[in-house]
Write a protein that holds these residues in place. Sequence first.
Motif, mmCIF file in Angstrom:
data_model
loop_
_atom_site.group_PDB
_atom_site.id
_atom_site.type_symbol
_atom_site.label_atom_id
_atom_site.label_comp_id
_atom_site.label_asym_id
_atom_site.label_seq_id
_atom_site.Cartn_x
_atom_site.Cartn_y
_atom_site.Cartn_z
ATOM 1 N N ARG A 1 0.808 -1.219 0.000
ATOM 2 C CA ARG A 1 0.000 0.000 0.000
ATOM 3 C C ARG A 1 0.841 1.269 0.000
ATOM 4 O O ARG A 1 0.342 2.356 -0.267
ATOM 5 C CB ARG A 1 -0.874 0.028 1.252
ATOM 6 N N SER A 2 2.118 1.154 0.325
ATOM 7 C CA SER A 2 2.979 2.311 0.525
ATOM 8 C C SER A 2 2.960 3.237 -0.690
ATOM 9 O O SER A 2 3.151 2.814 -1.823
ATOM 10 C CB SER A 2 4.410 1.855 0.815
ATOM 11 N N GLY A 3 2.756 4.530 -0.425
ATOM 12 C CA GLY A 3 2.784 5.518 -1.491
ATOM 13 C C GLY A 3 1.480 5.667 -2.245
ATOM 14 O O GLY A 3 1.417 6.410 -3.229
ATOM 15 N N TYR A 4 0.424 4.981 -1.798
ATOM 16 C CA TYR A 4 -0.864 5.056 -2.503
ATOM 17 C C TYR A 4 -1.980 5.396 -1.509
ATOM 18 O O TYR A 4 -2.862 4.595 -1.245
ATOM 19 C CB TYR A 4 -1.163 3.734 -3.215
ATOM 20 N N ASP A 5 -1.920 6.611 -0.988
ATOM 21 C CA ASP A 5 -2.958 7.082 -0.078
ATOM 22 C C ASP A 5 -4.145 7.626 -0.865
ATOM 23 O O ASP A 5 -4.010 8.060 -2.013
ATOM 24 C CB ASP A 5 -2.409 8.175 0.838
ATOM 25 N N GLU A 6 -5.311 7.635 -0.230
ATOM 26 C CA GLU A 6 -6.509 8.125 -0.893
ATOM 27 C C GLU A 6 -7.517 8.609 0.136
ATOM 28 O O GLU A 6 -7.419 8.308 1.331
ATOM 29 C CB GLU A 6 -7.161 7.029 -1.738
ATOM 30 N N ILE A 7 -8.491 9.365 -0.356
ATOM 31 C CA ILE A 7 -9.664 9.736 0.422
ATOM 32 C C ILE A 7 -10.861 9.155 -0.319
ATOM 33 O O ILE A 7 -11.089 9.468 -1.488
ATOM 34 C CB ILE A 7 -9.813 11.259 0.548
ATOM 35 N N ARG A 8 -11.608 8.306 0.335
ATOM 36 C CA ARG A 8 -12.777 7.652 -0.276
ATOM 37 C C ARG A 8 -14.008 8.051 0.551
ATOM 38 O O ARG A 8 -14.021 7.885 1.765
ATOM 39 C CB ARG A 8 -12.585 6.132 -0.265
ATOM 40 N N ALA B 1 -12.378 21.840 -9.311
ATOM 41 C CA ALA B 1 -11.937 23.223 -9.448
ATOM 42 C C ALA B 1 -11.840 23.907 -8.089
ATOM 43 O O ALA B 1 -10.958 24.734 -7.847
ATOM 44 C CB ALA B 1 -12.898 23.985 -10.362
ATOM 45 N N SER B 2 -12.725 23.537 -7.175
ATOM 46 C CA SER B 2 -12.757 24.161 -5.857
ATOM 47 C C SER B 2 -11.640 23.661 -4.948
ATOM 48 O O SER B 2 -10.967 24.458 -4.285
ATOM 49 C CB SER B 2 -14.110 23.914 -5.202
ATOM 50 N N ILE B 3 -11.423 22.339 -4.918
ATOM 51 C CA ILE B 3 -10.440 21.790 -3.978
ATOM 52 C C ILE B 3 -9.060 21.617 -4.608
ATOM 53 O O ILE B 3 -8.091 21.307 -3.916
ATOM 54 C CB ILE B 3 -10.917 20.449 -3.382
ATOM 55 N N GLY B 4 -8.982 21.779 -5.927
ATOM 56 C CA GLY B 4 -7.684 21.754 -6.603
ATOM 57 C C GLY B 4 -7.131 20.383 -6.905
ATOM 58 O O GLY B 4 -5.925 20.241 -7.115
ATOM 59 N N VAL C 1 -10.521 10.458 -4.012
ATOM 60 C CA VAL C 1 -9.515 11.469 -4.281
ATOM 61 C C VAL C 1 -8.166 10.810 -4.064
ATOM 62 O O VAL C 1 -7.869 10.340 -2.960
ATOM 63 C CB VAL C 1 -9.667 12.681 -3.336
ATOM 64 N N ASP C 2 -7.348 10.736 -5.109
ATOM 65 C CA ASP C 2 -6.037 10.088 -4.994
ATOM 66 C C ASP C 2 -5.025 11.067 -4.416
ATOM 67 O O ASP C 2 -4.232 11.699 -5.132
ATOM 68 C CB ASP C 2 -5.567 9.588 -6.367
ATOM 69 N N ALA C 3 -5.064 11.194 -3.097
ATOM 70 C CA ALA C 3 -4.162 12.123 -2.412
ATOM 71 C C ALA C 3 -4.124 11.774 -0.932
ATOM 72 O O ALA C 3 -5.081 11.194 -0.395
ATOM 73 C CB ALA C 3 -4.649 13.563 -2.593
ATOM 74 N N PRO C 4 -3.038 12.111 -0.252
ATOM 75 C CA PRO C 4 -2.985 11.884 1.202
ATOM 76 C C PRO C 4 -4.043 12.732 1.904
ATOM 77 O O PRO C 4 -4.390 13.826 1.430
ATOM 78 C CB PRO C 4 -1.569 12.344 1.575
ATOM 79 N N LEU D 1 -7.012 19.593 2.975
ATOM 80 C CA LEU D 1 -7.776 19.007 1.880
ATOM 81 C C LEU D 1 -9.078 18.405 2.390
ATOM 82 O O LEU D 1 -10.144 18.544 1.761
ATOM 83 C CB LEU D 1 -6.944 17.937 1.161
ATOM 84 N N MET D 2 -9.029 17.730 3.529
ATOM 85 C CA MET D 2 -10.239 17.153 4.110
ATOM 86 C C MET D 2 -11.257 18.246 4.428
ATOM 87 O O MET D 2 -12.465 18.092 4.192
ATOM 88 C CB MET D 2 -9.890 16.374 5.384
ATOM 89 N N ALA D 3 -10.759 19.375 4.960
ATOM 90 C CA ALA D 3 -11.653 20.483 5.289
ATOM 91 C C ALA D 3 -12.254 21.093 4.026
ATOM 92 O O ALA D 3 -13.448 21.441 4.001
ATOM 93 C CB ALA D 3 -10.896 21.543 6.081
ATOM 94 N N GLN D 4 -11.445 21.229 2.961
ATOM 95 C CA GLN D 4 -11.951 21.763 1.695
ATOM 96 C C GLN D 4 -13.036 20.863 1.121
ATOM 97 O O GLN D 4 -14.079 21.350 0.644
ATOM 98 C CB GLN D 4 -10.809 21.895 0.685
ATOM 99 N N LEU D 5 -12.793 19.552 1.173
ATOM 100 C CA LEU D 5 -13.761 18.591 0.639
ATOM 101 C C LEU D 5 -15.075 18.674 1.402
ATOM 102 O O LEU D 5 -16.161 18.783 0.804
ATOM 103 C CB LEU D 5 -13.160 17.185 0.731
ATOM 104 N N ALA D 6 -14.998 18.629 2.733
ATOM 105 C CA ALA D 6 -16.211 18.682 3.549
ATOM 106 C C ALA D 6 -16.926 20.018 3.387
ATOM 107 O O ALA D 6 -18.161 20.083 3.316
ATOM 108 C CB ALA D 6 -15.864 18.442 5.016
ATOM 109 N N GLY D 7 -16.158 21.121 3.286
ATOM 110 C CA GLY D 7 -16.754 22.440 3.127
ATOM 111 C C GLY D 7 -17.487 22.589 1.810
ATOM 112 O O GLY D 7 -18.582 23.162 1.755
ATOM 113 N N TRP D 8 -16.881 22.065 0.734
ATOM 114 C CA TRP D 8 -17.536 22.166 -0.586
ATOM 115 C C TRP D 8 -18.838 21.377 -0.586
ATOM 116 O O TRP D 8 -19.857 21.851 -1.106
ATOM 117 C CB TRP D 8 -16.606 21.640 -1.675
#
Length: 306
Positions: free
Chosen positions: A221-228, A242-245, A258-261, A266-273
């Motif tokens: 799994r190393s190097g492959y973090d995500e937000i699901r 466009a909003s969260i970049g 979202v393929d990102a740590p 970023l978590m706050a941007q996602l929840a806010g949007w």
Amino acid sequence: MGATEATVVVDSLVVRYGNITAVDGVSFTANAGEVTAVLGPNGAGKTSTIEVCEGFRHASAGSVSVLGLDPALQQRRLSERMGVMLQDGGVYPSARVAETVRHYCELYDRGVNPHKLVELVGLGERASSTWRRLSGGEKQRLSLALVLAARPDVAFLDEPTSGVDVHGRDTIRTIVRDLADQGCAVVLATHELDEAERVADRVVIFDAGQVIANGTLSELRSGYDEIRFRSAPDIDLLAMAASIGIVVSRVGADVYVVDAPPHPKLMAQLAGWLADQGHPLLDVRAGAQRLEDVFRRLTSGSEAER
């Protein structure tokens, strides 16, 4: 045996069927005290490899050692210390549960109590039933009991939870984990990626007759973090990106990745949007990819197992 001792050693193994090379230079080890899950698309060479380890098939080239023995030449000695669970069959149709387990316990003579073994695998109420009258899941439980009768030093389990209900799966997974914790080297071939993720210490992934990944779950799994996360099924992905970049992908009717740590910003941007758009945040999982995602990524050119 020590917890890191290599019980199964597969070195440059080749298995051919006529002009077809089913296993092409495979190498890996399985250690005492660990569960090694063997995964791969159909036809990837898993079964042929394990059959060589069990002594049921001969290698075309390369070598295999199990408990320091050559399975092809010393199969009888190996069978005294090895448990094998086939995916289907292997028991006479009219054989009764309790009698079969008792026979195996007496055959191996390793001090295993047959009555307790029948109860352990959840077949106490089916002790007098014949093999042919058992459900698919009950047959799997009986097959596992026959492995445990050997009190094995190495066990090869083929799809141990196939056809088993959710409670039975939990029972079998606990037994498999306990078997390894007692020092057995467990080699588990399965299509159930969730099962492998729950019980495996190491994972070996086959594809097209070769090993394409071999390591612990953390290593793979190393190097492959995500937000699901789960939300409304009609999210405007372009507007969200466009909003969260960062790009957001839909992987299910209401499931997004979202393929990102999972950085707090970023978590706050996602929840806010989502909140600004009036969309719910039904569920969120952040961190390392699931084994299923790792498997799909590594075998993207093959038919994925379900």
